[in-house]
Scaffold this motif. Sequence first.
Motif, PDB file in Angstrom:
ATOM      1  N   SER A   4     -40.059  16.485   1.133  1.00  0.00           N
ATOM      2  CA  SER A   4     -40.992  17.508   1.587  1.00  0.00           C
ATOM      3  C   SER A   4     -40.785  17.769   3.076  1.00  0.00           C
ATOM      4  O   SER A   4     -40.311  16.918   3.817  1.00  0.00           O
ATOM      5  CB  SER A   4     -42.434  17.073   1.311  1.00  0.00           C
ATOM      6  OG  SER A   4     -42.731  15.899   2.031  1.00  0.00           O
ATOM      7  N   MET A   5     -41.138  18.972   3.494  1.00  0.00           N
ATOM      8  CA  MET A   5     -40.967  19.393   4.884  1.00  0.00           C
ATOM      9  C   MET A   5     -41.880  18.578   5.794  1.00  0.00           C
ATOM     10  O   MET A   5     -43.054  18.394   5.497  1.00  0.00           O
ATOM     11  CB  MET A   5     -41.307  20.878   4.999  1.00  0.00           C
ATOM     12  CG  MET A   5     -41.011  21.479   6.348  1.00  0.00           C
ATOM     13  SD  MET A   5     -39.275  21.482   6.818  1.00  0.00           S
ATOM     14  CE  MET A   5     -38.599  22.647   5.666  1.00  0.00           C
ATOM     15  N   PRO A   6     -41.368  18.057   6.924  1.00  0.00           N
ATOM     16  CA  PRO A   6     -42.231  17.337   7.871  1.00  0.00           C
ATOM     17  C   PRO A   6     -43.347  18.254   8.365  1.00  0.00           C
ATOM     18  O   PRO A   6     -43.174  19.474   8.443  1.00  0.00           O
ATOM     19  CB  PRO A   6     -41.281  16.979   9.016  1.00  0.00           C
ATOM     20  CG  PRO A   6     -39.913  17.041   8.431  1.00  0.00           C
ATOM     21  CD  PRO A   6     -39.987  18.085   7.364  1.00  0.00           C
ATOM     22  N   THR A   7     -44.471  17.669   8.721  1.00  0.00           N
ATOM     23  CA  THR A   7     -45.617  18.464   9.178  1.00  0.00           C
ATOM     24  C   THR A   7     -45.974  18.205  10.631  1.00  0.00           C
ATOM     25  O   THR A   7     -46.936  18.766  11.130  1.00  0.00           O
ATOM     26  CB  THR A   7     -46.852  18.187   8.293  1.00  0.00           C
ATOM     27  OG1 THR A   7     -47.139  16.780   8.357  1.00  0.00           O
ATOM     28  CG2 THR A   7     -46.602  18.610   6.848  1.00  0.00           C
ATOM     29  N   ARG A  32     -32.058  14.359   8.572  1.00  0.00           N
ATOM     30  CA  ARG A  32     -33.034  13.943   7.565  1.00  0.00           C
ATOM     31  C   ARG A  32     -33.406  12.473   7.751  1.00  0.00           C
ATOM     32  O   ARG A  32     -34.567  12.092   7.640  1.00  0.00           O
ATOM     33  CB  ARG A  32     -32.490  14.177   6.165  1.00  0.00           C
ATOM     34  CG  ARG A  32     -33.538  13.836   5.100  1.00  0.00           C
ATOM     35  CD  ARG A  32     -33.186  14.344   3.738  1.00  0.00           C
ATOM     36  NE  ARG A  32     -33.221  15.797   3.763  1.00  0.00           N
ATOM     37  CZ  ARG A  32     -32.687  16.560   2.822  1.00  0.00           C
ATOM     38  NH1 ARG A  32     -32.080  16.019   1.790  1.00  0.00           N
ATOM     39  NH2 ARG A  32     -32.743  17.872   2.903  1.00  0.00           N
ATOM     40  N   GLU A  33     -32.408  11.651   8.110  1.00  0.00           N
ATOM     41  CA  GLU A  33     -32.645  10.215   8.241  1.00  0.00           C
ATOM     42  C   GLU A  33     -33.552   9.874   9.421  1.00  0.00           C
ATOM     43  O   GLU A  33     -34.245   8.854   9.392  1.00  0.00           O
ATOM     44  CB  GLU A  33     -31.312   9.475   8.397  1.00  0.00           C
ATOM     45  CG  GLU A  33     -30.429   9.524   7.173  1.00  0.00           C
ATOM     46  CD  GLU A  33     -29.658  10.842   6.992  1.00  0.00           C
ATOM     47  OE1 GLU A  33     -29.004  10.978   5.950  1.00  0.00           O
ATOM     48  OE2 GLU A  33     -29.706  11.727   7.857  1.00  0.00           O
ATOM     49  N   THR A  34     -33.555  10.676  10.464  1.00  0.00           N
ATOM     50  CA  THR A  34     -34.344  10.352  11.663  1.00  0.00           C
ATOM     51  C   THR A  34     -35.667  11.098  11.744  1.00  0.00           C
ATOM     52  O   THR A  34     -36.636  10.566  12.274  1.00  0.00           O
ATOM     53  CB  THR A  34     -33.548  10.651  12.947  1.00  0.00           C
ATOM     54  OG1 THR A  34     -33.153  12.025  12.932  1.00  0.00           O
ATOM     55  CG2 THR A  34     -32.342   9.733  13.062  1.00  0.00           C
ATOM     56  N   THR A  35     -35.706  12.339  11.258  1.00  0.00           N
ATOM     57  CA  THR A  35     -36.924  13.153  11.407  1.00  0.00           C
ATOM     58  C   THR A  35     -37.463  13.692  10.096  1.00  0.00           C
ATOM     59  O   THR A  35     -38.553  14.235  10.064  1.00  0.00           O
ATOM     60  CB  THR A  35     -36.650  14.370  12.318  1.00  0.00           C
ATOM     61  OG1 THR A  35     -35.702  15.213  11.677  1.00  0.00           O
ATOM     62  CG2 THR A  35     -36.170  13.936  13.686  1.00  0.00           C
ATOM     63  N   GLN A  38     -35.082  19.147   6.789  1.00  0.00           N
ATOM     64  CA  GLN A  38     -34.649  19.575   5.464  1.00  0.00           C
ATOM     65  C   GLN A  38     -33.470  20.539   5.478  1.00  0.00           C
ATOM     66  O   GLN A  38     -32.854  20.760   4.445  1.00  0.00           O
ATOM     67  CB  GLN A  38     -35.820  20.243   4.726  1.00  0.00           C
ATOM     68  CG  GLN A  38     -36.981  19.297   4.489  1.00  0.00           C
ATOM     69  CD  GLN A  38     -36.605  18.146   3.603  1.00  0.00           C
ATOM     70  OE1 GLN A  38     -36.212  18.340   2.459  1.00  0.00           O
ATOM     71  NE2 GLN A  38     -36.701  16.936   4.112  1.00  0.00           N
ATOM     72  N   GLY A  39     -33.145  21.132   6.636  1.00  0.00           N
ATOM     73  CA  GLY A  39     -32.097  22.128   6.623  1.00  0.00           C
ATOM     74  C   GLY A  39     -31.134  22.081   7.794  1.00  0.00           C
ATOM     75  O   GLY A  39     -30.170  22.834   7.816  1.00  0.00           O
ATOM     76  N   PRO A 119     -28.673  18.658   6.654  1.00  0.00           N
ATOM     77  CA  PRO A 119     -29.579  17.703   7.288  1.00  0.00           C
ATOM     78  C   PRO A 119     -29.088  16.263   7.243  1.00  0.00           C
ATOM     79  O   PRO A 119     -29.511  15.441   8.037  1.00  0.00           O
ATOM     80  CB  PRO A 119     -30.879  17.865   6.503  1.00  0.00           C
ATOM     81  CG  PRO A 119     -30.463  18.389   5.177  1.00  0.00           C
ATOM     82  CD  PRO A 119     -29.255  19.249   5.445  1.00  0.00           C
ATOM     83  N   HIS A 120     -28.175  15.945   6.334  1.00  0.00           N
ATOM     84  CA  HIS A 120     -27.612  14.590   6.256  1.00  0.00           C
ATOM     85  C   HIS A 120     -26.395  14.422   7.164  1.00  0.00           C
ATOM     86  O   HIS A 120     -25.905  13.322   7.335  1.00  0.00           O
ATOM     87  CB  HIS A 120     -27.206  14.227   4.828  1.00  0.00           C
ATOM     88  CG  HIS A 120     -28.346  13.888   3.943  1.00  0.00           C
ATOM     89  ND1 HIS A 120     -29.185  12.835   4.166  1.00  0.00           N
ATOM     90  CD2 HIS A 120     -28.793  14.487   2.826  1.00  0.00           C
ATOM     91  CE1 HIS A 120     -30.096  12.783   3.215  1.00  0.00           C
ATOM     92  NE2 HIS A 120     -29.873  13.776   2.393  1.00  0.00           N
ATOM     93  N   GLU A 121     -25.861  15.492   7.693  1.00  0.00           N
ATOM     94  CA  GLU A 121     -24.724  15.544   8.621  1.00  0.00           C
ATOM     95  C   GLU A 121     -23.438  15.024   8.011  1.00  0.00           C
ATOM     96  O   GLU A 121     -22.506  15.768   7.851  1.00  0.00           O
ATOM     97  CB  GLU A 121     -25.041  14.806   9.925  1.00  0.00           C
ATOM     98  CG  GLU A 121     -24.215  15.264  11.105  1.00  0.00           C
ATOM     99  CD  GLU A 121     -22.794  14.763  11.078  1.00  0.00           C
ATOM    100  OE1 GLU A 121     -21.893  15.588  11.220  1.00  0.00           O
ATOM    101  OE2 GLU A 121     -22.578  13.562  10.913  1.00  0.00           O
TER     102      GLU A 121
END
Length: 137
Positions: A4-7, A32-35, A38-39, A119-121
């Motif tokens: 889910s998208m961070p808020t 994605r791993e740090t924050t 999602q994109g 997002p996973h780089e």
Amino acid sequence: MSTSMPTTCQKLRLGETYQGKQGFSYFQGIARETTGSQGICMHILRIPPGGRAKAHLHESHETAIYVLEGEAIMYWGEQLEHRMETNAGDLVYIPAGVPHLPINTGSVEAVAVIARTDPHEQESVRLLPELEDLVPQ
């Protein structure tokens, strides 16, 4: 990790590094791993003088680069047949799926901000060892 998208907004500081498949160490940044992004991902890359990546591409993900310091060249194309010189202040766009291989040909460290639509780089990195010998050492 949640999909889910961070808020909440988050702030990171450069600190830890990780070894990329491409052969360089990257400063861990937004991913994605740090924050929970999602994109996108964004990080700092430092290439020592003479540093050379492995030939690779990013499947299905675009890359944007802003060169902060130094200079480098990038070979790109299906057979790495194109050569692009980059210097501090240059912006570089690499479409998804385009093979490339950067080299720091300068006498000082090259530093760049790199952003990708992955997002996973490292997830979309595909090494292309069959192209390695097409670029002079």
